[in-house]
Design an enzyme around this catalytic site. Sequence first.
Site, PDB file in Angstrom:
ATOM      1  N   ARG A  60       0.830  -1.211   0.000  1.00 29.83           N
ATOM      2  CA  ARG A  60       0.000   0.000   0.000  1.00 29.83           C
ATOM      3  C   ARG A  60       0.869   1.268   0.000  1.00 29.83           C
ATOM      4  NH1 ARG A  60      -3.429   2.506   4.760  1.00 29.83           N
ATOM      5  NH2 ARG A  60      -4.994   3.690   3.598  1.00 29.83           N
ATOM      6  N   HIS A  64       0.629   4.679  -2.268  1.00 31.05           N
ATOM      7  CA  HIS A  64       0.462   6.009  -1.670  1.00 31.05           C
ATOM      8  C   HIS A  64       1.658   6.910  -1.970  1.00 31.05           C
ATOM      9  CE1 HIS A  64      -2.990   5.202   1.383  1.00 31.05           C
ATOM     10  NE2 HIS A  64      -3.183   4.566   0.237  1.00 31.05           N
ATOM     11  N   ASP A  65       2.848   6.321  -2.112  1.00 31.01           N
ATOM     12  CA  ASP A  65       4.001   7.132  -2.498  1.00 31.01           C
ATOM     13  C   ASP A  65       3.833   7.618  -3.937  1.00 31.01           C
ATOM     14  OD1 ASP A  65       6.501   8.374  -2.291  1.00 31.01           O
ATOM     15  OD2 ASP A  65       7.529   6.643  -3.150  1.00 31.01           O
ATOM     16  N   VAL A  68       1.264  10.487  -4.962  1.00 25.77           N
ATOM     17  CA  VAL A  68       1.430  11.834  -4.405  1.00 25.77           C
ATOM     18  C   VAL A  68       2.880  12.269  -4.633  1.00 25.77           C
ATOM     19  CG1 VAL A  68       1.155  13.266  -2.353  1.00 25.77           C
ATOM     20  CG2 VAL A  68      -0.300  11.245  -2.660  1.00 25.77           C
ATOM     21  N   GLY A  70       4.636  11.599  -7.159  1.00 27.80           N
ATOM     22  CA  GLY A  70       5.368  10.555  -7.867  1.00 27.80           C
ATOM     23  C   GLY A  70       6.075   9.591  -6.921  1.00 27.80           C
ATOM     24  N   ASP A  72       8.689   8.834  -5.133  1.00 20.37           N
ATOM     25  CA  ASP A  72       9.888   9.583  -4.727  1.00 20.37           C
ATOM     26  C   ASP A  72      10.143   9.518  -3.225  1.00 20.37           C
ATOM     27  OD1 ASP A  72       7.858  11.132  -3.683  1.00 20.37           O
ATOM     28  OD2 ASP A  72       8.782  13.035  -4.266  1.00 20.37           O
ATOM     29  N   SER A  74       8.403  10.466  -0.901  1.00 12.81           N
ATOM     30  CA  SER A  74       7.877  11.626  -0.148  1.00 12.81           C
ATOM     31  C   SER A  74       7.005  11.159   1.017  1.00 12.81           C
ATOM     32  CB  SER A  74       7.090  12.553  -1.073  1.00 12.81           C
ATOM     33  OG  SER A  74       6.145  11.825  -1.835  1.00 12.81           O
ATOM     34  N   ASN A  93      -3.020   8.333   5.196  1.00 13.01           N
ATOM     35  CA  ASN A  93      -1.804   7.671   5.687  1.00 13.01           C
ATOM     36  C   ASN A  93      -1.743   7.529   7.201  1.00 13.01           C
ATOM     37  OD1 ASN A  93      -0.771   7.420   3.080  1.00 13.01           O
ATOM     38  ND2 ASN A  93       0.169   9.445   3.155  1.00 13.01           N
ATOM     39  N   HIS A 194      -6.187  -5.601  -2.484  1.00  8.00           N
ATOM     40  CA  HIS A 194      -7.071  -5.777  -1.326  1.00  8.00           C
ATOM     41  C   HIS A 194      -7.354  -7.254  -1.051  1.00  8.00           C
ATOM     42  CE1 HIS A 194      -8.581  -1.330  -1.619  1.00  8.00           C
ATOM     43  NE2 HIS A 194      -7.327  -1.438  -1.206  1.00  8.00           N
ATOM     44  N   THR A 195      -6.518  -8.104  -1.529  1.00  6.28           N
ATOM     45  CA  THR A 195      -6.516  -9.527  -1.196  1.00  6.28           C
ATOM     46  C   THR A 195      -5.734  -9.795   0.091  1.00  6.28           C
ATOM     47  OG1 THR A 195      -5.653 -11.677  -1.939  1.00  6.28           O
ATOM     48  CG2 THR A 195      -4.523  -9.782  -2.761  1.00  6.28           C
ATOM     49  N   THR A 244      -8.747 -15.692   2.477  1.00  3.66           N
ATOM     50  CA  THR A 244      -7.298 -15.939   2.565  1.00  3.66           C
ATOM     51  C   THR A 244      -6.620 -14.619   2.935  1.00  3.66           C
ATOM     52  OG1 THR A 244      -7.103 -15.565   0.167  1.00  3.66           O
ATOM     53  CG2 THR A 244      -7.269 -17.852   0.901  1.00  3.66           C
ATOM     54  N   ASP A 249      -3.648 -13.471  -3.703  1.00  2.69           N
ATOM     55  CA  ASP A 249      -4.179 -14.400  -4.693  1.00  2.69           C
ATOM     56  C   ASP A 249      -5.410 -13.777  -5.339  1.00  2.69           C
ATOM     57  OD1 ASP A 249      -6.095 -14.479  -2.711  1.00  2.69           O
ATOM     58  OD2 ASP A 249      -5.602 -16.490  -2.029  1.00  2.69           O
TER      59      ASP A 249
HETATM   60  C1  HEM Z   1      -8.684   1.802  -6.061  1.00  2.00           C
HETATM   61  C2  HEM Z   1      -8.651   2.676  -5.091  1.00  2.00           C
HETATM   62  C3  HEM Z   1      -8.269   2.324  -3.695  1.00  2.00           C
HETATM   63  C4  HEM Z   1      -8.943   2.694  -2.582  1.00  2.00           C
HETATM   64  C5  HEM Z   1     -10.179   3.552  -2.512  1.00  2.00           C
HETATM   65  C6  HEM Z   1      -8.243   2.105  -1.457  1.00  2.00           C
HETATM   66  C7  HEM Z   1      -8.602   2.281  -0.140  1.00  2.00           C
HETATM   67  C8  HEM Z   1      -8.065   1.591   0.928  1.00  2.00           C
HETATM   68  C9  HEM Z   1      -8.476   1.714   2.288  1.00  2.00           C
HETATM   69  C10 HEM Z   1      -9.566   2.666   2.802  1.00  2.00           C
HETATM   70  C11 HEM Z   1      -7.760   0.832   3.011  1.00  2.00           C
HETATM   71  C12 HEM Z   1      -7.891   0.561   4.512  1.00  2.00           C
HETATM   72  C13 HEM Z   1      -7.044   1.503   5.316  1.00  2.00           C
HETATM   73  C14 HEM Z   1      -7.364   1.321   6.786  1.00  2.00           C
HETATM   74  O1  HEM Z   1      -8.456   1.715   7.175  1.00  2.00           O
HETATM   75  O2  HEM Z   1      -6.531   0.782   7.530  1.00  2.00           O
HETATM   76  C15 HEM Z   1      -6.874   0.146   2.128  1.00  2.00           C
HETATM   77  C16 HEM Z   1      -5.990  -0.839   2.491  1.00  2.00           C
HETATM   78  C17 HEM Z   1      -5.076  -1.401   1.635  1.00  2.00           C
HETATM   79  N1  HEM Z   1      -4.857  -1.038   0.330  1.00  2.00           N
HETATM   80 FE1  HEM Z   1      -6.042   0.134  -0.807  1.00  2.00          FE
HETATM   81  N2  HEM Z   1      -7.192   1.395  -1.922  1.00  2.00           N
HETATM   82  C18 HEM Z   1      -7.154   1.498  -3.271  1.00  2.00           C
HETATM   83  C19 HEM Z   1      -6.185   0.977  -4.115  1.00  2.00           C
HETATM   84  C20 HEM Z   1      -5.092   0.272  -3.675  1.00  2.00           C
HETATM   85  C21 HEM Z   1      -3.942  -0.036  -4.485  1.00  2.00           C
HETATM   86  C22 HEM Z   1      -3.748   0.431  -5.926  1.00  2.00           C
HETATM   87  C23 HEM Z   1      -3.098  -0.766  -3.706  1.00  2.00           C
HETATM   88  C24 HEM Z   1      -1.747  -1.327  -4.047  1.00  2.00           C
HETATM   89  C25 HEM Z   1      -1.412  -1.742  -5.242  1.00  2.00           C
HETATM   90  C26 HEM Z   1      -3.735  -0.930  -2.427  1.00  2.00           C
HETATM   91  C27 HEM Z   1      -3.242  -1.685  -1.394  1.00  2.00           C
HETATM   92  C28 HEM Z   1      -3.833  -1.789  -0.149  1.00  2.00           C
HETATM   93  C29 HEM Z   1      -3.381  -2.723   0.863  1.00  2.00           C
HETATM   94  C30 HEM Z   1      -2.303  -3.769   0.718  1.00  2.00           C
HETATM   95  C31 HEM Z   1      -4.157  -2.461   1.995  1.00  2.00           C
HETATM   96  C32 HEM Z   1      -4.024  -3.134   3.371  1.00  2.00           C
HETATM   97  C33 HEM Z   1      -3.016  -2.303   4.158  1.00  2.00           C
HETATM   98  C34 HEM Z   1      -2.633  -2.848   5.530  1.00  2.00           C
HETATM   99  O3  HEM Z   1      -3.020  -3.964   5.872  1.00  2.00           O
HETATM  100  O4  HEM Z   1      -1.922  -2.125   6.245  1.00  2.00           O
HETATM  101  N3  HEM Z   1      -4.917  -0.260  -2.424  1.00  2.00           N
HETATM  102  N4  HEM Z   1      -7.063   0.640   0.855  1.00  2.00           N
END
Ligand code: HEM
Length: 322
Positions: A60, A64-65, A68, A70, A72, A74, A93, A194-195, A244, A249
């Site tokens: 994640r 997020h890097d 915002v 690029g 980099d 930040s 963040n 989000h897997t 899972t 996956d």
């Molecule tokens: C499509 C738009 C996206 C939205 C709206 C979104 C939103 C979120 C939100 C709200 C969370 C939960 C944060 C929390 O409450 O702790 C989350 C978790 C996560 N997101 Fe996304 N996300 C998006 C795209 C992505 C992308 C592109 C990636 C990486 C390629 C990603 C990877 C993750 C991961 C791995 C988690 C779990 C983080 C953890 O367990 O600490 N997400 N996301």
Amino acid sequence: MAAARVAMWVACVLAMAAACQGRLRVGYYKRKCAPAEYVVRAVVGNAVRQNPGVGAGIVRMFFHDCFVQGCDASVLLDPTAANPQPEKLGPPNFPSLRGFEVIDAAKAAVEKACPGVVSCADIIAFAARDASFFLSGGGISYRIPAGRLDGRVSLANETLAFLPPPVFNLTQLVASFQAKGLDADDMVTLSGAHTIGRSHCSSFADRLSPPSDMDPGLAAALRSKCPASPNFTDDATVAQDAVTPDRMDRQYYRNVLDRKVLFDSDAALLASRQTAAMVARNAAARGRWERRFARAMVKMGGIEVKTAANGEIRRMCRVVNE
Ligand code: HEM
Ligand SMILES: *[C@@H]1O[C@H](CO)[C@@H](O)[C@H](O)[C@H]1NC(C)=O
Ligand SMILES: *[C@@H]1O[C@H](CO)[C@@H](O)[C@H](O)[C@H]1NC(C)=O
Ligand SMILES: *[C@@H]1O[C@H](CO)[C@@H](O)[C@H](O)[C@H]1NC(C)=O
């Protein structure tokens, strides 16, 4: 210091180095710091073995890097008197983003091998790749071009401007990815992250009571784990993928089809025929999503890369150089 940066810029123009043009290369550190990628992988492997959650955090963090300022690094900068509100403190963040200590450990190990050579931005890109590798049991495996430099600008108020919130609908999601040069296909593919990992209840609380398109069984399970109205001090976390939770996956796409996903932004992938078809294909075919995810991570890693004109190689990832 300004003089040193000018010198670096001049040297880099003369050498036609990749870093001058923001062009990235696979094997960028092969000559400059041969053990760099190996060292990062070892640190990340250890960390993920102890706590798969930090691996999710690092995947994640890369997103997020890159969205915002690029890719980099930040996102790594700590608050200072001169910049009390860096990205790290922006609402998307703080306090949810995790894995910073792993990046610190990787940087320390890399600095020991080759001081001043490997950027924090590249370390995030390598670490996200490696976390994906370990959490997928090797199913996600790719080479990623490097040569990113570290930025000196980090503003909390830019996080909400560029990172899509979980309430976004499909149109808004596609637009926010498009703003960074990624298409709907990339958006669907990268959402598959989000897997793994977790979410705080506050990120989806509005979806737990009717009317909601969430599967009623999942909604009931989540209501039992979450406070009735989560706030900053009372905000439990739950798994993104209940089936899972620690494995990268294609289960995420099955969850989307089953309406067993946490966010509007996940459910929204079914809102157009085109994106729903991508979801169905990823859910059905073994190995398909993993390959596409690798490609999309590389593409995301090319967003707005800094050059010697506006970047540097930080000595410590949490602070800009003097
Ligand atoms: C499509 C738009 C996206 C939205 C709206 C979104 C939103 C979120 C939100 C709200 C969370 C939960 C944060 C929390 O409450 O702790 C989350 C978790 C996560 N997101 Fe996304 N996300 C998006 C795209 C992505 C992308 C592109 C990636 C990486 C390629 C990603 C990877 C993750 C991961 C791995 C988690 C779990 C983080 C953890 O367990 O600490 N997400 N996301
Ligand atoms: C963020 O804040 C900085 C100064 O604190 C300001 O210059 C900039 O315009 C703001 N950006 C956005 C997107 O609000
Ligand atoms: C998505 O949200 C935007 C902003 O709220 C709204 O203008 C638009 O109509 C929505 N699109 C769909 C397809 O719901
Ligand atoms: C958060 O919610 C809990 C109960 O749900 C409440 O006791 C507490 O006062 C709330 N805190 C804030 C800062 O609103």
